[in-house]
Design a protein around this motif. Sequence first.
Motif, PDB file in Angstrom:
ATOM      1  N   THR A 139       0.838  -1.194   0.000  1.00 30.86           N
ATOM      2  CA  THR A 139       0.000   0.000   0.000  1.00 30.86           C
ATOM      3  C   THR A 139       0.872   1.243   0.000  1.00 30.86           C
ATOM      4  OG1 THR A 139      -0.113   0.066   2.414  1.00 30.86           O
ATOM      5  CG2 THR A 139      -1.758  -1.267   1.283  1.00 30.86           C
ATOM      6  N   PHE A 140       0.227   2.408  -0.220  1.00 30.84           N
ATOM      7  CA  PHE A 140       0.991   3.650  -0.272  1.00 30.84           C
ATOM      8  C   PHE A 140       1.501   4.082   1.099  1.00 30.84           C
ATOM      9  CE2 PHE A 140      -1.325   4.376  -4.341  1.00 30.84           C
ATOM     10  CZ  PHE A 140      -0.193   4.452  -5.143  1.00 30.84           C
ATOM     11  N   ASP A 171      -2.626   8.944  -5.950  1.00 26.83           N
ATOM     12  CA  ASP A 171      -2.254   8.583  -4.581  1.00 26.83           C
ATOM     13  C   ASP A 171      -0.747   8.424  -4.547  1.00 26.83           C
ATOM     14  OD1 ASP A 171      -2.400   7.909  -1.952  1.00 26.83           O
ATOM     15  OD2 ASP A 171      -3.937   6.373  -2.191  1.00 26.83           O
ATOM     16  N   GLY A 172      -0.211   8.253  -3.343  1.00 28.71           N
ATOM     17  CA  GLY A 172       1.231   8.096  -3.222  1.00 28.71           C
ATOM     18  C   GLY A 172       1.964   9.340  -3.672  1.00 28.71           C
TER      19      GLY A 172
END
Length: 444
Positions: free
Chosen positions: A311-312, A402-403
């Motif tokens: 996940t980020f 995202d990230g």
Amino acid sequence: MEFDLSTQPEIVQRGAEYAIIAWELAKSWALSPAAWSQFALLVLAYVLAILVSRRLRGFLTRILTPAEGLENLLARARRTSLLTLPLLLPLLAYLFTAIGESVVRSLFDSGAVIAFGKRVFLFLAVRILVRDVIADPFLKLLGRYALVPVAALYMFGVLDPLMAKLGEMTISLGNISFSVMALIRGVIAGGVLFWLGGWSNRQTTQFIENQKEMRPSLRQLTSKAIEFTIFAIAFLLLLNIMGINLSALAVIGGAIGVGLGFGLQKIASNFISGVILLIEGQATVGDFVELDGGESGQIVKMTARAAVLETFDGRWIVVPNEDFITTRVINYSDSGSANRYEAPFSVSYDTDINRVPAIIEAAVATHPDVLDLPYPPDCELRGFGDSGIDFAVEFWVNGLDDGPNKYTSDVLFLIWNALRDNGIEIPYPHRVVEIKGALPQVEV
């Protein structure tokens, strides 16, 4: 001089017998002209080996040393060959001693002394090999506790009797029986075989990973197939080395297969699902996926049993391969397709809403990551809210919001600046409070 050892333990008596035999052998060697000639040949062979090895060492060092900075396969092989130069002296001494042994046996019809010296040189070569040449920790451990003791037993001439004794001792497991010697040989050979299997698997995997024209899923499948094949061959070779009849494993293998079929259904299902995923390539390493259960992340590793999502926020999620086959999976990265996002906003009821779409679309189009294809930015009227008129702008980007990427945040900044520059107000909630009747009087 004789000692009465009849009251001593058997091991003491056996040790005394060996000591007497060694003493008689040493005395016969000391008093035999043939033994002295063999001692002289041993010394001559060792001195000759020293002289030859000094000349050969410098010559081989110049020949085998590759050019500075050269890193191809031949250069690595030459550097590996340089590590074996310490073996030059004992091996040359062994060779010259073997030549001297043939001469002595033709003259005196005996060569026990020079044969012992030859075995000593071989032991020294094995010791140097384990101590100075072998660098792998596992092989060094195997050499220290297996190869060096075997060479020592061979040097003293007790290896063959010991092997014969261990070969007579058998172990039985149902229909399978094997000797203790076969077990020891299997442990040593198994260690070497599986080390070679691991090494060849690493080399093969690295070669396949460098084939960038292959799909990532196909590279993964090929690596796993080769890994399975290598270790299966190593296992069969190990059984053959131990002298186990493979037909005797049929009954046990059938029983184990039935047990595995009932007890390991999930593992088998995940393994087959992993093979299907690798063949079809619908989800592979590097893809960002979202499962039906809510798990989402980038696939960083695919094993025979599960896929690992990162996940980020840096967490790893282990997802069984079966979930990719039996549930719905959203792949945001498949085939390199772009992703669409939208940024909602509102304007005041005092605004001429016919101006808004052109202003916002022009502002969002200035973002360097917003795409014109498959569609340019599109501003749409969504509804009439309590405090303002609701809009949303849709835009396409190559990547995930995202990230490291903040596409929606960047677009909202562009919207804010564009509306402010054009005098368009972004509303906030207003409330009208109606008080019925007279206001209460406050006494001062």
